[in-house]
Design a protein around this motif. Sequence first.
Motif, mmCIF file in Angstrom:
data_model
loop_
_atom_site.group_PDB
_atom_site.id
_atom_site.type_symbol
_atom_site.label_atom_id
_atom_site.label_comp_id
_atom_site.label_asym_id
_atom_site.label_seq_id
_atom_site.Cartn_x
_atom_site.Cartn_y
_atom_site.Cartn_z
ATOM 1 N N GLN A 273 0.826 -1.207 0.000
ATOM 2 C CA GLN A 273 0.000 0.000 0.000
ATOM 3 C C GLN A 273 0.864 1.262 0.000
ATOM 4 N N ARG A 274 1.892 1.244 0.852
ATOM 5 C CA ARG A 274 2.746 2.427 0.932
ATOM 6 C C ARG A 274 3.514 2.626 -0.368
ATOM 7 N N GLU A 275 4.001 1.547 -0.956
ATOM 8 C CA GLU A 275 4.731 1.657 -2.223
ATOM 9 C C GLU A 275 3.841 2.270 -3.310
ATOM 10 N N VAL A 276 2.613 1.788 -3.405
ATOM 11 C CA VAL A 276 1.684 2.299 -4.416
ATOM 12 C C VAL A 276 1.354 3.765 -4.142
ATOM 13 N N THR A 277 1.163 4.106 -2.876
ATOM 14 C CA THR A 277 0.864 5.495 -2.523
ATOM 15 C C THR A 277 2.020 6.412 -2.881
ATOM 16 N N GLU A 278 3.246 5.973 -2.629
ATOM 17 C CA GLU A 278 4.421 6.779 -2.975
ATOM 18 C C GLU A 278 4.529 6.981 -4.472
ATOM 19 N N ARG A 279 4.247 5.930 -5.232
ATOM 20 C CA ARG A 279 4.292 6.053 -6.692
ATOM 21 C C ARG A 279 3.189 6.978 -7.204
ATOM 22 N N PHE A 280 2.020 6.883 -6.598
ATOM 23 C CA PHE A 280 0.918 7.766 -6.973
ATOM 24 C C PHE A 280 1.287 9.219 -6.655
ATOM 25 N N PHE A 281 1.889 9.426 -5.496
ATOM 26 C CA PHE A 281 2.335 10.752 -5.075
ATOM 27 C C PHE A 281 3.281 11.343 -6.122
ATOM 28 N N ALA A 282 4.270 10.562 -6.536
ATOM 29 C CA ALA A 282 5.253 11.042 -7.511
ATOM 30 C C ALA A 282 4.597 11.319 -8.860
ATOM 31 N N ALA A 283 3.690 10.444 -9.277
ATOM 32 C CA ALA A 283 3.036 10.617 -10.567
ATOM 33 C C ALA A 283 2.140 11.845 -10.581
ATOM 34 N N THR A 284 1.433 12.080 -9.478
ATOM 35 C CA THR A 284 0.565 13.261 -9.391
ATOM 36 C C THR A 284 1.384 14.533 -9.375
ATOM 37 N N ALA A 285 2.469 14.535 -8.594
ATOM 38 C CA ALA A 285 3.327 15.722 -8.512
ATOM 39 C C ALA A 285 3.923 16.065 -9.870
ATOM 40 N N GLY A 286 4.226 15.030 -10.651
ATOM 41 C CA GLY A 286 4.814 15.266 -11.964
ATOM 42 C C GLY A 286 3.809 15.356 -13.083
ATOM 43 N N GLY A 287 2.528 15.202 -12.758
ATOM 44 C CA GLY A 287 1.507 15.239 -13.802
ATOM 45 C C GLY A 287 1.687 14.137 -14.830
ATOM 46 N N ASP A 288 2.206 12.991 -14.389
ATOM 47 C CA ASP A 288 2.534 11.882 -15.289
ATOM 48 C C ASP A 288 1.298 11.007 -15.500
ATOM 49 N N LEU A 289 0.571 11.274 -16.580
ATOM 50 C CA LEU A 289 -0.674 10.564 -16.850
ATOM 51 C C LEU A 289 -0.448 9.071 -17.055
ATOM 52 N N ASN A 290 0.609 8.706 -17.788
ATOM 53 C CA ASN A 290 0.863 7.287 -18.046
ATOM 54 C C ASN A 290 1.185 6.521 -16.765
ATOM 55 N N ALA A 291 1.954 7.143 -15.886
ATOM 56 C CA ALA A 291 2.288 6.488 -14.619
ATOM 57 C C ALA A 291 1.039 6.300 -13.764
ATOM 58 N N LEU A 292 0.152 7.284 -13.781
ATOM 59 C CA LEU A 292 -1.096 7.167 -13.034
ATOM 60 C C LEU A 292 -1.950 6.040 -13.593
ATOM 61 N N LEU A 293 -2.026 5.933 -14.902
ATOM 62 C CA LEU A 293 -2.823 4.876 -15.531
ATOM 63 C C LEU A 293 -2.302 3.496 -15.158
ATOM 64 N N GLU A 294 -0.994 3.357 -15.016
ATOM 65 C CA GLU A 294 -0.409 2.072 -14.633
ATOM 66 C C GLU A 294 -0.790 1.681 -13.207
ATOM 67 N N LEU A 295 -1.054 2.680 -12.370
ATOM 68 C CA LEU A 295 -1.349 2.418 -10.962
ATOM 69 C C LEU A 295 -2.830 2.148 -10.701
ATOM 70 N N LEU A 296 -3.688 2.549 -11.614
ATOM 71 C CA LEU A 296 -5.125 2.484 -11.379
ATOM 72 C C LEU A 296 -5.741 1.231 -11.986
ATOM 73 N N ALA A 297 -6.630 0.607 -11.216
ATOM 74 C CA ALA A 297 -7.412 -0.503 -11.755
ATOM 75 C C ALA A 297 -8.350 0.047 -12.831
ATOM 76 N N PRO A 298 -8.685 -0.738 -13.847
ATOM 77 C CA PRO A 298 -9.536 -0.232 -14.940
ATOM 78 C C PRO A 298 -10.846 0.367 -14.454
ATOM 79 N N ASP A 299 -11.451 -0.227 -13.411
ATOM 80 C CA ASP A 299 -12.742 0.260 -12.923
ATOM 81 C C ASP A 299 -12.603 1.033 -11.616
ATOM 82 N N VAL A 300 -11.463 1.669 -11.408
ATOM 83 C CA VAL A 300 -11.235 2.438 -10.190
ATOM 84 C C VAL A 300 -12.354 3.465 -9.995
ATOM 85 N N THR A 301 -12.723 3.686 -8.719
ATOM 86 C CA THR A 301 -13.754 4.667 -8.396
ATOM 87 C C THR A 301 -13.183 5.731 -7.475
ATOM 88 N N LEU A 302 -13.399 6.992 -7.831
ATOM 89 C CA LEU A 302 -12.965 8.135 -7.021
ATOM 90 C C LEU A 302 -14.194 8.753 -6.363
#
Length: 310
Positions: free
Chosen positions: A179-208
């Motif tokens: 969980q922490r590893e995924v959160t850290e990667r999400f943090f980095a991807a959001t800070a960098g605006g990295d859309l592809n990295a975010l897509l790799e982290l999200l389940a296809p049917d993710v719900t916000l």
Amino acid sequence: MNDVAPGQGAGPGQQVFQEHRRLLFSVAYRLLGSAADAEDAVQDAWIRWTAADRSQVADPKAYLTRIVSNLALERLRSTRYKRETYVGPWLPEPILTGGDASDAAVGAESVSMAMLVVLETLSPLERAVFVLKDVFGFSHAEIAEATERSEPAVRQAAHRAREHVQARRPRYGADRARQREVTERFFAATAGGDLNALLELLAPDVTLWTDGGGKVRQALKPVVGADTVAKWFAALGTVTYQGVDPADMRAELVEINGGPGLVFSGAGRVISTVTFDVDADGRIAAIHNVANPDKLGAVATGARYDVGTT
């Protein structure tokens, strides 16, 4: 959380109350999903404790638990209509955590945003019975006394609540390290605006799920799908969010409600918190974003709550 019991002066009564204060808050928070309301319930419990004939109290823990449970039930019933008419999704008030909730799987899960959302769908009595029995291990007889119900009624409520929770509780399976590893990667991807990295982290049917409470602009319905959710977060680094310029926005990786999460801040205030449910494949299946300023007070203080179950 404040480690000093309310009231003036020290004495045996205050010492006993202080011994159980953490438990009382832990019970009240799980029943109410609000740190502010839980603190009020504990404060009211202290007032009743000071007024009680304590010489007649054989089991202070059970007595105090009964008081705070009844206070929380009263408050839960009085706020039910308000929550049913809430603007957009209702999410619990997040808290920064530490202590036992970090170490015990049951404690961490039972205080998670996802579980508190499930508990919100129970009736007040079912919620109280489930929390006291399945989370804190009280007996049916003790719960019957605490809730002023018959033991058969408590057993029935426990059965209904357990079935309801089992059918709806999240089953994501990732351990804390993942969980922490995924959160850290999400943090980095959001800070960098990295859309592809975010897509790799999200389940296809993710719900916000976003909670603005009508106070700040947020999605009024759940946002579903990796592409839409990824674009939502990637934009945080490029657009003004709640009046805060991207250059002035900060994010911090912290422990929220027993698991890793993010706190976004800027312009001298906390803007929102974000927590994640990570599945067994290491992908984010659900995101809870609390932005209602009325629910960010506990996080803004920087206080860490120990909401363990012992």
